[in-house]
Design a protein around this motif. Structure first.
Motif, PDB file in Angstrom:
ATOM      1  N   ALA A  89       0.743  -1.379   0.082  1.00 28.14           N
ATOM      2  CA  ALA A  89      -0.194  -0.059   0.112  1.00 28.14           C
ATOM      3  C   ALA A  89       1.054   1.386   0.161  1.00 28.14           C
ATOM      4  O   ALA A  89       0.584   2.098  -0.748  1.00 28.14           O
ATOM      5  CB  ALA A  89      -0.800   0.035   1.360  1.00 28.14           C
ATOM      6  N   ARG A  92       2.098   1.871  -3.388  1.00 30.76           N
ATOM      7  CA  ARG A  92       1.099   2.143  -4.365  1.00 30.76           C
ATOM      8  C   ARG A  92       0.666   3.845  -3.927  1.00 30.76           C
ATOM      9  O   ARG A  92       0.290   4.326  -5.148  1.00 30.76           O
ATOM     10  CB  ARG A  92      -0.070   1.643  -3.942  1.00 30.76           C
ATOM     11  CG  ARG A  92      -1.502   1.847  -5.105  1.00 30.76           C
ATOM     12  CD  ARG A  92      -2.226   0.708  -5.288  1.00 30.76           C
ATOM     13  NE  ARG A  92      -3.397   1.420  -5.749  1.00 30.76           N
ATOM     14  CZ  ARG A  92      -3.411   1.731  -7.249  1.00 30.76           C
ATOM     15  NH1 ARG A  92      -2.685   1.890  -7.738  1.00 30.76           N
ATOM     16  NH2 ARG A  92      -4.915   2.188  -7.505  1.00 30.76           N
ATOM     17  N   LEU A  93       1.051   4.117  -3.033  1.00 32.62           N
ATOM     18  CA  LEU A  93       0.957   5.568  -2.637  1.00 32.62           C
ATOM     19  C   LEU A  93       1.980   6.316  -3.317  1.00 32.62           C
ATOM     20  O   LEU A  93       1.398   7.484  -3.982  1.00 32.62           O
ATOM     21  CB  LEU A  93       1.181   5.937  -1.060  1.00 32.62           C
ATOM     22  CG  LEU A  93       0.214   5.832  -0.088  1.00 32.62           C
ATOM     23  CD1 LEU A  93       0.670   6.311   1.225  1.00 32.62           C
ATOM     24  CD2 LEU A  93      -1.014   6.965  -0.331  1.00 32.62           C
ATOM     25  N   THR A  96       1.131   6.277  -7.331  1.00 30.93           N
ATOM     26  CA  THR A  96       0.025   6.956  -7.789  1.00 30.93           C
ATOM     27  C   THR A  96      -0.386   8.341  -7.353  1.00 30.93           C
ATOM     28  O   THR A  96      -1.290   8.939  -7.590  1.00 30.93           O
ATOM     29  CB  THR A  96      -1.279   6.173  -7.368  1.00 30.93           C
ATOM     30  OG1 THR A  96      -1.387   5.993  -5.923  1.00 30.93           O
ATOM     31  CG2 THR A  96      -1.523   4.784  -7.893  1.00 30.93           C
ATOM     32  N   VAL A 105      -7.061   8.161  -2.535  1.00 29.53           N
ATOM     33  CA  VAL A 105      -6.158   7.331  -1.363  1.00 29.53           C
ATOM     34  C   VAL A 105      -7.193   6.383  -0.623  1.00 29.53           C
ATOM     35  O   VAL A 105      -6.926   5.265  -0.292  1.00 29.53           O
ATOM     36  CB  VAL A 105      -5.366   8.146  -0.511  1.00 29.53           C
ATOM     37  CG1 VAL A 105      -4.875   7.565   0.626  1.00 29.53           C
ATOM     38  CG2 VAL A 105      -4.421   8.903  -1.243  1.00 29.53           C
ATOM     39  N   ILE A 109      -6.651   2.828  -1.817  1.00 29.20           N
ATOM     40  CA  ILE A 109      -5.732   2.504  -1.166  1.00 29.20           C
ATOM     41  C   ILE A 109      -5.975   2.018   0.059  1.00 29.20           C
ATOM     42  O   ILE A 109      -5.931   0.911   0.532  1.00 29.20           O
ATOM     43  CB  ILE A 109      -4.267   3.425  -1.378  1.00 29.20           C
ATOM     44  CG1 ILE A 109      -3.879   3.718  -2.661  1.00 29.20           C
ATOM     45  CG2 ILE A 109      -3.280   2.811  -0.515  1.00 29.20           C
ATOM     46  CD1 ILE A 109      -2.823   4.731  -2.670  1.00 29.20           C
ATOM     47  N   LEU A 113      -6.742  -1.973   1.310  1.00 28.19           N
ATOM     48  CA  LEU A 113      -5.936  -2.492   2.332  1.00 28.19           C
ATOM     49  C   LEU A 113      -6.838  -3.104   3.582  1.00 28.19           C
ATOM     50  O   LEU A 113      -6.634  -4.077   4.255  1.00 28.19           O
ATOM     51  CB  LEU A 113      -5.019  -1.228   2.798  1.00 28.19           C
ATOM     52  CG  LEU A 113      -4.062  -1.625   3.965  1.00 28.19           C
ATOM     53  CD1 LEU A 113      -3.282  -3.090   3.827  1.00 28.19           C
ATOM     54  CD2 LEU A 113      -3.271  -0.531   4.480  1.00 28.19           C
ATOM     55  N   ASN A 249      -8.405  -2.028  -9.238  1.00 27.50           N
ATOM     56  CA  ASN A 249      -7.797  -1.598  -7.835  1.00 27.50           C
ATOM     57  C   ASN A 249      -8.679  -0.991  -7.092  1.00 27.50           C
ATOM     58  O   ASN A 249      -8.751  -1.343  -5.775  1.00 27.50           O
ATOM     59  CB  ASN A 249      -6.870  -0.684  -8.187  1.00 27.50           C
ATOM     60  CG  ASN A 249      -5.616  -1.181  -8.901  1.00 27.50           C
ATOM     61  OD1 ASN A 249      -5.318  -2.441  -9.030  1.00 27.50           O
ATOM     62  ND2 ASN A 249      -5.021  -0.350  -9.651  1.00 27.50           N
TER      63      ASN A 249
END
Length: 290
Positions: A89, A92-93, A96, A105, A109, A113, A249
């Motif tokens: 995660a 991915r922050l 993206t 977010v 994300i 999560l 996603n």
């Protein structure tokens, strides 16, 4: 001789003065250019140094009871998986930054999560519960948050969207299962190209359900239907958001994680008074109907 000297001096002064003027102009121009370049560099550094923040999740180890030896390996694997999920995660922050809208977010994300953590925490509960008292309520440790350093990241994402950093056409195609240029047709893309979520049926794969488990199983089967309905609504609400993988996603992936957790609860409910079914997680993945 005496008359020529003043003329010569005048010419020399004029030449020197002109040269000085040219040199001064060049210095001003060069200074301006350098200042502009420095500003660009400074801006670039500011953008590079801006941090999307990191994700903070509650610790789990300290909330676990004594772990039976027979469950130790499985619990250890799932605790390691919780760490892996946080690391993914956080990556991915970073990957993206500048994508999506104000809630990107949370939706793409933090929400996914949390769903993954719920499923993993349920597996830890189940592993311990096979040979000892099953811990309950570990799901309360599933939600995570973006730490204070991420405030700038959120602002950066909103700024990226305002600046057109992420074209919306790709999201429309992914979210709607674009079947042939619907993104060029305006209303047609909104009305006909969103698609729906298709998930495997569960009831036909269940064994005989003990009477003591019937109510809990029924509630969780209804919850599976609710999760699909919510995902379908989210498909409609988020048309035009995110990038090419937004639907996977932010919608299908989180839906799968929710289904895994719900299917695990069905297995556990049946397993309390009968043979516990195994492998229902294979029914968790869903796909987008075109």
């Amino acid at each position: 001789m005496s008359r020529a000297l003043p003329k010569y001096n005048k010419r020399r002064v004029a030449i020197i003065g002109g040269a000085a003027a040219v040199a001064l102009s060049g210095a001003v121009i060069a200074g301006s250019a350098l200042a502009g370049e420095t500003s660009k560099n400074n801006n670039g550094q500011a953008e590079t140094l801006a941090s999307p923040g990191t994700i903070s999740c509650p610790a789990v180890d300290g909330s676990l009871p004594a772990i039976p030896a027979s469950a130790q390996d499985e619990v250890t694997r799932n605790l390691a998986l919780l760490d892996t999920q946080i690391a993914e995660a956080n990556k991915r922050l970073v990957d993206t930054v500048g994508q999506g809208g104000a809630n990107f977010v949370q939706n793409a994300i933090l929400g996914p999560l949390e769903d993954k953590r719920v499923a993993t925490l349920n597996r830890i509960e189940t592993a311990i519960g096979r040979t000892a008292d099953k811990p309950e309520g570990l799901e309360a440790l599933a939600p995570c948050e973006l730490n204070a350093g991420g405030a700038g990241g959120e602002a950066g994402e909103e700024a990226g969207e305002d600046a057109g950093a992420e074209p919306t056409g790709a999201a429309t195609e992914e979210a709607g299962g674009n079947a042939g240029g619907a993104d060029d047709t305006g209303d047609a893309g909104d009305a006909g190209a969103v698609g729906t979520v298709d998930c495997p049926a569960v009831e036909g794969s269940l064994p005989t359900i003990p009477a003591s488990a019937q109510d809990e199983v029924t509630r969780n089967l209804a919850l599976l239907d609710t999760q699909i309905a919510e995902a379908n609504q989210r498909l409609i609400d988020t048309v035009g958001q995110g990038g090419a993988n937004f639907v996977q996603n932010a919608i299908l992936g989180p839906l799968e994680d929710k289904r895994v957790a719900t299917l695990n609860r069905i297995e556990t409910a049946i397993g309390r008074t009968a043979d516990k079914p195994e492998g229902l997680e294979a029914l968790a993945p869903c796909e987008l109907n075109q």
